[in-house]
Design a protein around this motif. Structure first.
Motif, PDB file in Angstrom:
ATOM      1  N   GLY A 195      89.059 -43.898 -46.732  1.00 62.06           N
ATOM      2  CA  GLY A 195      89.726 -43.443 -45.505  1.00 62.06           C
ATOM      3  C   GLY A 195      90.944 -42.633 -45.889  1.00 62.06           C
ATOM      4  O   GLY A 195      91.878 -43.171 -46.495  1.00 62.06           O
ATOM      5  N   THR A 196      90.944 -41.351 -45.558  1.00 59.19           N
ATOM      6  CA  THR A 196      91.975 -40.435 -46.048  1.00 59.19           C
ATOM      7  C   THR A 196      93.380 -40.862 -45.626  1.00 59.19           C
ATOM      8  O   THR A 196      94.305 -40.937 -46.448  1.00 59.19           O
ATOM      9  CB  THR A 196      91.685 -38.999 -45.563  1.00 59.19           C
ATOM     10  N   GLU A 197      93.570 -41.154 -44.338  1.00 67.54           N
ATOM     11  CA  GLU A 197      94.901 -41.554 -43.855  1.00 67.54           C
ATOM     12  C   GLU A 197      95.340 -42.860 -44.508  1.00 67.54           C
ATOM     13  O   GLU A 197      96.487 -42.999 -44.955  1.00 67.54           O
ATOM     14  CB  GLU A 197      94.895 -41.699 -42.335  1.00 67.54           C
ATOM     15  N   ARG A 198      94.435 -43.808 -44.552  1.00 65.81           N
ATOM     16  CA  ARG A 198      94.736 -45.108 -45.171  1.00 65.81           C
ATOM     17  C   ARG A 198      95.083 -44.929 -46.640  1.00 65.81           C
ATOM     18  O   ARG A 198      96.027 -45.559 -47.155  1.00 65.81           O
ATOM     19  CB  ARG A 198      93.520 -46.017 -45.010  1.00 65.81           C
ATOM     20  N   PHE A 199      94.354 -44.059 -47.314  1.00 63.63           N
ATOM     21  CA  PHE A 199      94.601 -43.806 -48.736  1.00 63.63           C
ATOM     22  C   PHE A 199      96.023 -43.305 -48.957  1.00 63.63           C
ATOM     23  O   PHE A 199      96.765 -43.842 -49.791  1.00 63.63           O
ATOM     24  CB  PHE A 199      93.587 -42.796 -49.276  1.00 63.63           C
ATOM     25  N   PHE A 200      96.418 -42.275 -48.217  1.00 68.47           N
ATOM     26  CA  PHE A 200      97.745 -41.697 -48.444  1.00 68.47           C
ATOM     27  C   PHE A 200      98.868 -42.640 -47.971  1.00 68.47           C
ATOM     28  O   PHE A 200      99.945 -42.652 -48.559  1.00 68.47           O
ATOM     29  CB  PHE A 200      97.851 -40.317 -47.800  1.00 68.47           C
ATOM     30  N   ASP A 201      98.596 -43.430 -46.949  1.00 66.10           N
ATOM     31  CA  ASP A 201      99.582 -44.440 -46.536  1.00 66.10           C
ATOM     32  C   ASP A 201      99.850 -45.421 -47.676  1.00 66.10           C
ATOM     33  O   ASP A 201     101.002 -45.780 -47.959  1.00 66.10           O
ATOM     34  CB  ASP A 201      99.079 -45.214 -45.307  1.00 66.10           C
ATOM     35  N   LEU A 202      98.772 -45.839 -48.353  1.00 69.23           N
ATOM     36  CA  LEU A 202      98.931 -46.789 -49.454  1.00 69.23           C
ATOM     37  C   LEU A 202      99.584 -46.141 -50.666  1.00 69.23           C
ATOM     38  O   LEU A 202     100.316 -46.794 -51.405  1.00 69.23           O
ATOM     39  CB  LEU A 202      97.581 -47.406 -49.836  1.00 69.23           C
ATOM     40  N   CYS A 203      99.317 -44.853 -50.879  1.00 69.27           N
ATOM     41  CA  CYS A 203     100.012 -44.129 -51.953  1.00 69.27           C
ATOM     42  C   CYS A 203     101.524 -44.247 -51.759  1.00 69.27           C
ATOM     43  O   CYS A 203     102.273 -44.515 -52.708  1.00 69.27           O
ATOM     44  CB  CYS A 203      99.611 -42.656 -51.969  1.00 69.27           C
ATOM     45  N   VAL A 204     101.963 -44.053 -50.512  1.00 70.93           N
ATOM     46  CA  VAL A 204     103.394 -44.131 -50.204  1.00 70.93           C
ATOM     47  C   VAL A 204     103.905 -45.559 -50.405  1.00 70.93           C
ATOM     48  O   VAL A 204     104.936 -45.785 -51.047  1.00 70.93           O
ATOM     49  CB  VAL A 204     103.676 -43.662 -48.766  1.00 70.93           C
ATOM     50  N   GLN A 205     103.171 -46.517 -49.854  1.00 71.78           N
ATOM     51  CA  GLN A 205     103.607 -47.916 -49.932  1.00 71.78           C
ATOM     52  C   GLN A 205     103.713 -48.421 -51.371  1.00 71.78           C
ATOM     53  O   GLN A 205     104.619 -49.192 -51.702  1.00 71.78           O
ATOM     54  CB  GLN A 205     102.632 -48.812 -49.165  1.00 71.78           C
ATOM     55  N   CYS A 206     102.794 -47.962 -52.224  1.00 71.23           N
ATOM     56  CA  CYS A 206     102.732 -48.487 -53.595  1.00 71.23           C
ATOM     57  C   CYS A 206     103.517 -47.645 -54.600  1.00 71.23           C
ATOM     58  O   CYS A 206     103.821 -48.128 -55.685  1.00 71.23           O
ATOM     59  CB  CYS A 206     101.279 -48.596 -54.038  1.00 71.23           C
ATOM     60  N   GLY A 207     103.833 -46.393 -54.235  1.00 73.14           N
ATOM     61  CA  GLY A 207     104.630 -45.575 -55.140  1.00 73.14           C
ATOM     62  C   GLY A 207     103.855 -44.568 -55.961  1.00 73.14           C
ATOM     63  O   GLY A 207     104.226 -44.261 -57.096  1.00 73.14           O
ATOM     64  N   ILE A 208     102.770 -44.024 -55.403  1.00 77.45           N
ATOM     65  CA  ILE A 208     102.027 -42.937 -56.056  1.00 77.45           C
ATOM     66  C   ILE A 208     102.626 -41.610 -55.608  1.00 77.45           C
ATOM     67  O   ILE A 208     102.820 -41.377 -54.419  1.00 77.45           O
ATOM     68  CB  ILE A 208     100.528 -43.005 -55.711  1.00 77.45           C
ATOM     69  N   ASP A 209     102.897 -40.732 -56.564  1.00 84.22           N
ATOM     70  CA  ASP A 209     103.593 -39.476 -56.270  1.00 84.22           C
ATOM     71  C   ASP A 209     102.671 -38.281 -56.077  1.00 84.22           C
ATOM     72  O   ASP A 209     103.066 -37.286 -55.464  1.00 84.22           O
ATOM     73  CB  ASP A 209     104.577 -39.168 -57.402  1.00 84.22           C
ATOM     74  N   GLY A 210     101.458 -38.364 -56.625  1.00 83.69           N
ATOM     75  CA  GLY A 210     100.546 -37.225 -56.506  1.00 83.69           C
ATOM     76  C   GLY A 210      99.116 -37.639 -56.786  1.00 83.69           C
ATOM     77  O   GLY A 210      98.864 -38.713 -57.352  1.00 83.69           O
ATOM     78  N   VAL A 211      98.185 -36.785 -56.371  1.00 87.74           N
ATOM     79  CA  VAL A 211      96.766 -37.016 -56.662  1.00 87.74           C
ATOM     80  C   VAL A 211      96.171 -35.738 -57.242  1.00 87.74           C
ATOM     81  O   VAL A 211      96.552 -34.629 -56.872  1.00 87.74           O
ATOM     82  CB  VAL A 211      95.963 -37.454 -55.407  1.00 87.74           C
ATOM     83  N   ILE A 212      95.249 -35.928 -58.169  1.00 90.65           N
ATOM     84  CA  ILE A 212      94.486 -34.817 -58.748  1.00 90.65           C
ATOM     85  C   ILE A 212      93.029 -35.080 -58.406  1.00 90.65           C
ATOM     86  O   ILE A 212      92.485 -36.137 -58.750  1.00 90.65           O
ATOM     87  CB  ILE A 212      94.676 -34.746 -60.269  1.00 90.65           C
ATOM     88  N   VAL A 213      92.413 -34.128 -57.718  1.00 89.78           N
ATOM     89  CA  VAL A 213      91.020 -34.295 -57.271  1.00 89.78           C
ATOM     90  C   VAL A 213      90.205 -33.137 -57.842  1.00 89.78           C
ATOM     91  O   VAL A 213      90.076 -32.081 -57.231  1.00 89.78           O
ATOM     92  CB  VAL A 213      90.927 -34.324 -55.731  1.00 89.78           C
ATOM     93  N   PRO A 214      89.643 -33.304 -59.062  1.00 93.14           N
ATOM     94  CA  PRO A 214      89.020 -32.177 -59.751  1.00 93.14           C
ATOM     95  C   PRO A 214      87.770 -31.617 -59.081  1.00 93.14           C
ATOM     96  O   PRO A 214      87.405 -30.472 -59.336  1.00 93.14           O
ATOM     97  CB  PRO A 214      88.683 -32.742 -61.138  1.00 93.14           C
ATOM     98  N   ASP A 215      87.115 -32.414 -58.220  1.00 92.68           N
ATOM     99  CA  ASP A 215      85.907 -31.896 -57.578  1.00 92.68           C
ATOM    100  C   ASP A 215      86.144 -31.402 -56.152  1.00 92.68           C
ATOM    101  O   ASP A 215      85.191 -31.153 -55.407  1.00 92.68           O
ATOM    102  CB  ASP A 215      84.790 -32.950 -57.585  1.00 92.68           C
ATOM    103  N   LEU A 216      87.423 -31.230 -55.771  1.00 96.18           N
ATOM    104  CA  LEU A 216      87.739 -30.689 -54.449  1.00 96.18           C
ATOM    105  C   LEU A 216      88.042 -29.197 -54.602  1.00 96.18           C
ATOM    106  O   LEU A 216      89.109 -28.826 -55.106  1.00 96.18           O
ATOM    107  CB  LEU A 216      88.946 -31.405 -53.841  1.00 96.18           C
TER     108      LEU A 216
END
Length: 262
Positions: A109-130
């Protein structure tokens, strides 16, 4: 300020190059991943990419493919990786990124994913197949969260480099050569030409990855860009030493750091 921006600004003021390292989360297990990240930081890494295991990692060579398989067999999930990042954030403030495939984000779930990134402290994502043309699939959610979606460019991108570079956030991931990840003995890319184009159009620092595994290679690459990315060489040590890999990995990172600082 995003931690990635802060780190590159600090390095620029110090006149140093970024050392960005990669490890597959959950290989050999998530507790070991915490130890490995901290060991890499102690060795001189500036930013760490955490690979999210995927059943069909098309951009990866055999070393990282096998690590991904081991991690999945150990029961690693994205939810468990987020919990591990929470643990890491109690021990380090270094920039952390997730390197992963788009289907994993969609399934979660895209929104849920980025919400958790914020909550847990992830600063960036790399998506090589996008593909760049499909970046809108996650662009709004990542921007709202303040989590950078790191763009990739390859030597074969040519005119696309200009377009991709102009929209880059955090840093521009410059692929050293075509093909998959993995350690290489030599490169056929004309790096001068490639980085002349990248540096002309990119508003953010440029880092080069795919194939860099030795201090000698890191030393050569630092002349072209703002940072180097080392992955398969780390993952190969983890495969060899398993739960005892922290010290050998720290030694490798220290040797790379020394080469970049020389």
């Amino acid at each position: 300020m995003n931690r990635i921006d802060g780190k590159f600004e600090q390095l620029k003021q110090e006149g140093r190059k970024a050392l960005i390292t990669f490890v597959t989360a959950g290989d050999p297990d998530l507790d070991a991943t915490v130890d490995l990240v901290l060991a890499m930081e102690q060795g001189g890494a500036d930013i760490v990419e955490l690979g999210v295991p995927f059943s069909d990692p098309v951009a990866e060579g055999p070393v990282i493919q096998e690590a991904s398989l081991r991690s999945l067999q150990n029961g690693t999930t994205l939810q468990k990786i987020f919990e591990m990042v929470k643990t890491l954030r109690q021990k380090t403030d270094m920039p952390l990124l997730l390197m992963m495939y788009i289907n994993t984000i969609f399934r979660f779930g895209t929104e849920r994913f980025f919400d958790l990134c914020v909550q847990c402290g992830i600063d960036g994502v790399i998506v090589p197949d996008l593909p760049f043309e499909e970046r809108d699939e996650i662009k709004d959610a990542s921007q709202r969260a303040g989590v950078y979606s790191i763009s990739l460019v390859a030597p074969t991108s040519h005119e696309r480099v200009k377009v991709i570079a102009k929209e880059a956030k955090g840093f521009l991931y410059c692929v050293s050569s075509t093909g998959v990840t993995g350690m290489r003995k030599e490169f056929s890319t004309d790096f001068q030409e490639f980085f002349d184009t990248v540096n002309r159009y990119s508003p953010v620092p440029a880092a080069v990855g795919f194939g860099i595994s030795t201090p000698e290679q890191a030393k050569i690459m630092k002349g072209y860009c703002d940072g180097v990315i080392v992955g398969s060489a780390v993952v190969d040590l983890v495969a060899q030493y398993q739960s005892e890999a922290a010290e050998p990995v720290k030694a490798l990172i220290s040797s790379l750091r020394q080469a970049l600082d020389a």
